[in-house]
Design an enzyme around this catalytic site. Structure first.
Site, mmCIF file in Angstrom:
data_model
loop_
_atom_site.group_PDB
_atom_site.id
_atom_site.type_symbol
_atom_site.label_atom_id
_atom_site.label_comp_id
_atom_site.label_asym_id
_atom_site.label_seq_id
_atom_site.Cartn_x
_atom_site.Cartn_y
_atom_site.Cartn_z
ATOM 1 N N LYS A 39 72.789 25.227 23.974
ATOM 2 C CA LYS A 39 72.707 24.711 22.626
ATOM 3 C C LYS A 39 74.079 24.698 21.955
ATOM 4 O O LYS A 39 74.282 24.073 20.937
ATOM 5 C CB LYS A 39 71.804 25.624 21.777
ATOM 6 C CG LYS A 39 70.395 25.782 22.247
ATOM 7 C CD LYS A 39 69.688 26.758 21.277
ATOM 8 C CE LYS A 39 68.376 27.226 21.850
ATOM 9 N NZ LYS A 39 67.807 28.302 20.973
ATOM 10 N N GLY A 40 75.004 25.424 22.555
ATOM 11 C CA GLY A 40 76.287 25.700 21.896
ATOM 12 C C GLY A 40 77.105 24.482 21.537
ATOM 13 O O GLY A 40 77.858 24.507 20.564
ATOM 14 N N ASP A 94 80.877 23.831 24.705
ATOM 15 C CA ASP A 94 81.505 24.552 23.598
ATOM 16 C C ASP A 94 82.709 25.370 24.047
ATOM 17 O O ASP A 94 83.783 25.261 23.484
ATOM 18 C CB ASP A 94 80.478 25.438 22.864
ATOM 19 C CG ASP A 94 79.693 26.358 23.797
ATOM 20 O OD1 ASP A 94 79.949 26.356 25.020
ATOM 21 O OD2 ASP A 94 78.814 27.085 23.305
ATOM 22 N N ASP A 97 84.949 29.763 29.554
ATOM 23 C CA ASP A 97 85.164 31.208 29.558
ATOM 24 C C ASP A 97 85.611 31.579 30.980
ATOM 25 O O ASP A 97 86.732 31.279 31.363
ATOM 26 C CB ASP A 97 83.812 31.812 29.144
ATOM 27 C CG ASP A 97 83.853 33.279 28.848
ATOM 28 O OD1 ASP A 97 84.021 34.034 29.804
ATOM 29 O OD2 ASP A 97 83.713 33.675 27.674
ATOM 30 N N LYS A 125 88.872 29.964 26.459
ATOM 31 C CA LYS A 125 89.154 31.372 26.204
ATOM 32 C C LYS A 125 90.109 31.908 27.262
ATOM 33 O O LYS A 125 89.929 31.659 28.449
ATOM 34 C CB LYS A 125 87.839 32.162 26.243
ATOM 35 C CG LYS A 125 87.897 33.485 25.531
ATOM 36 C CD LYS A 125 86.645 34.303 25.778
ATOM 37 C CE LYS A 125 85.620 34.127 24.681
ATOM 38 N NZ LYS A 125 84.571 35.186 24.744
ATOM 39 N N PHE A 146 85.074 37.576 20.987
ATOM 40 C CA PHE A 146 83.736 37.008 20.976
ATOM 41 C C PHE A 146 83.612 36.094 19.764
ATOM 42 O O PHE A 146 83.783 36.495 18.624
ATOM 43 C CB PHE A 146 82.644 38.082 20.961
ATOM 44 C CG PHE A 146 81.317 37.473 21.281
ATOM 45 C CD1 PHE A 146 80.944 37.283 22.606
ATOM 46 C CD2 PHE A 146 80.468 37.027 20.275
ATOM 47 C CE1 PHE A 146 79.744 36.669 22.917
ATOM 48 C CE2 PHE A 146 79.260 36.418 20.577
ATOM 49 C CZ PHE A 146 78.904 36.237 21.902
ATOM 50 N N ASP A 153 76.808 31.124 19.197
ATOM 51 C CA ASP A 153 75.936 32.151 18.630
ATOM 52 C C ASP A 153 76.210 33.547 19.171
ATOM 53 O O ASP A 153 76.848 33.735 20.207
ATOM 54 C CB ASP A 153 74.483 31.816 18.967
ATOM 55 C CG ASP A 153 74.163 32.081 20.442
ATOM 56 O OD1 ASP A 153 74.894 31.562 21.300
ATOM 57 O OD2 ASP A 153 73.216 32.832 20.715
ATOM 58 N N ARG A 159 75.124 30.027 14.413
ATOM 59 C CA ARG A 159 75.463 28.688 14.925
ATOM 60 C C ARG A 159 75.837 27.723 13.808
ATOM 61 O O ARG A 159 76.547 26.756 14.021
ATOM 62 C CB ARG A 159 74.272 28.097 15.696
ATOM 63 C CG ARG A 159 73.950 28.794 17.009
ATOM 64 C CD ARG A 159 73.002 27.922 17.833
ATOM 65 N NE ARG A 159 72.328 28.652 18.892
ATOM 66 C CZ ARG A 159 72.835 28.851 20.114
ATOM 67 N NH1 ARG A 159 74.017 28.384 20.405
ATOM 68 N NH2 ARG A 159 72.153 29.518 21.028
HETATM 69 N N1 HPA Z 1 80.686 33.378 21.946
HETATM 70 C C1 HPA Z 1 79.475 32.801 22.103
HETATM 71 N N2 HPA Z 1 79.055 32.311 23.266
HETATM 72 C C2 HPA Z 1 79.878 32.429 24.327
HETATM 73 C C3 HPA Z 1 81.156 33.023 24.238
HETATM 74 C C4 HPA Z 1 81.570 33.530 22.973
HETATM 75 O O1 HPA Z 1 82.687 34.064 22.796
HETATM 76 N N3 HPA Z 1 81.735 32.970 25.460
HETATM 77 C C5 HPA Z 1 80.826 32.352 26.256
HETATM 78 N N4 HPA Z 1 79.715 32.029 25.600
HETATM 79 MG MG MG Z 2 76.823 28.639 25.333
#
Ligand code: HPA
Ligand code: MG
Length: 171
Positions: A39-40, A94, A97, A125, A146, A153, A159
């Site tokens: 959903k991010g 989004d 990582d 990141k 984070f 979220d 969000r």
């Molecule tokens: N925040 C939220 N969702 C995530 C992150 C984060 O830093 N890293 C990977 N998914």
């Molecule tokens: Mg995500």
């Protein structure tokens, strides 16, 4: 826990427009099938596609990974409905990582025989990557905090924040 602003709204808006221009330039006249990662990436995707000049088709894929701050197992739980065969796909996510989640989505999209696949992430990141894969378009490089807001979220909260905020590790 207090949320500190890492990327304010006006900076986000400016960079998202720039990304859209880079993408429009790269894709030339072809239409783009955007596969947004739920959903991010929803908030980022909604802003991004409004500034891409190409004809856009929009679909979604869902991958579940995070349980709170802990990393869980990766699972694709929703597939795009559109036929991706022969399409020029742009995966929009989004955050990049460790890279495992985007790589997994890439591999899944690949199975549907698109003509090309490019990927775009809002945030990269600065952590050790576990994959030999990099996105084609990156909005911002960020430290290992984070992150919440603008679609991201913590246990489904935050969000809707219009900026990118963070919790410093250990706080
Ligand atoms: N925040 C939220 N969702 C995530 C992150 C984060 O830093 N890293 C990977 N998914
Ligand atoms: Mg995500």
């Amino acid at each position: 826990m207090e949320i500190e602003v890492l990327i304010p709204e006006n900076l986000l808006r400016k960079r998202v427009r720039e990304l859209a221009e880079e993408i429009s330039k790269q894709f030339g006249n072809s239409s783009i099938t955007v596969v947004s990662v739920l959903k991010g990436a929803t908030v980022f995707t909604a802003d991004l596609i409004r500034y891409i000049k190409n004809r856009i088709e929009l679909d979604f894929i869902r991958i579940k990974s995070y349980r709170g701050k802990e990393k869980g197992e990766l699972k694709i739980t929703l597939l795009p409905e559109l036929n991706l065969k022969g399409k020029q796909v742009l995966i929009v996510d989004d955050i990049f990582d460790t890279g495992e989640s985007l790589k997994r989505v890439y591999d899944e999209v690949m199975k549907h025989s698109p003509k090309t696949i490019k990927s775009c992430v809002l945030l990269d990141k600065k952590v050790k990557k576990r994959v030999n894969f990099r996105p084609d378009f990156v909005g911002f490089e960020i430290p290992d905090y984070f992150i919440v807001g603008y679609g991201l979220d913590l246990n489904e909260m935050y969000r809707g924040l219009p900026y990118i905020g963070y919790f410093k590790e250990g706080e």
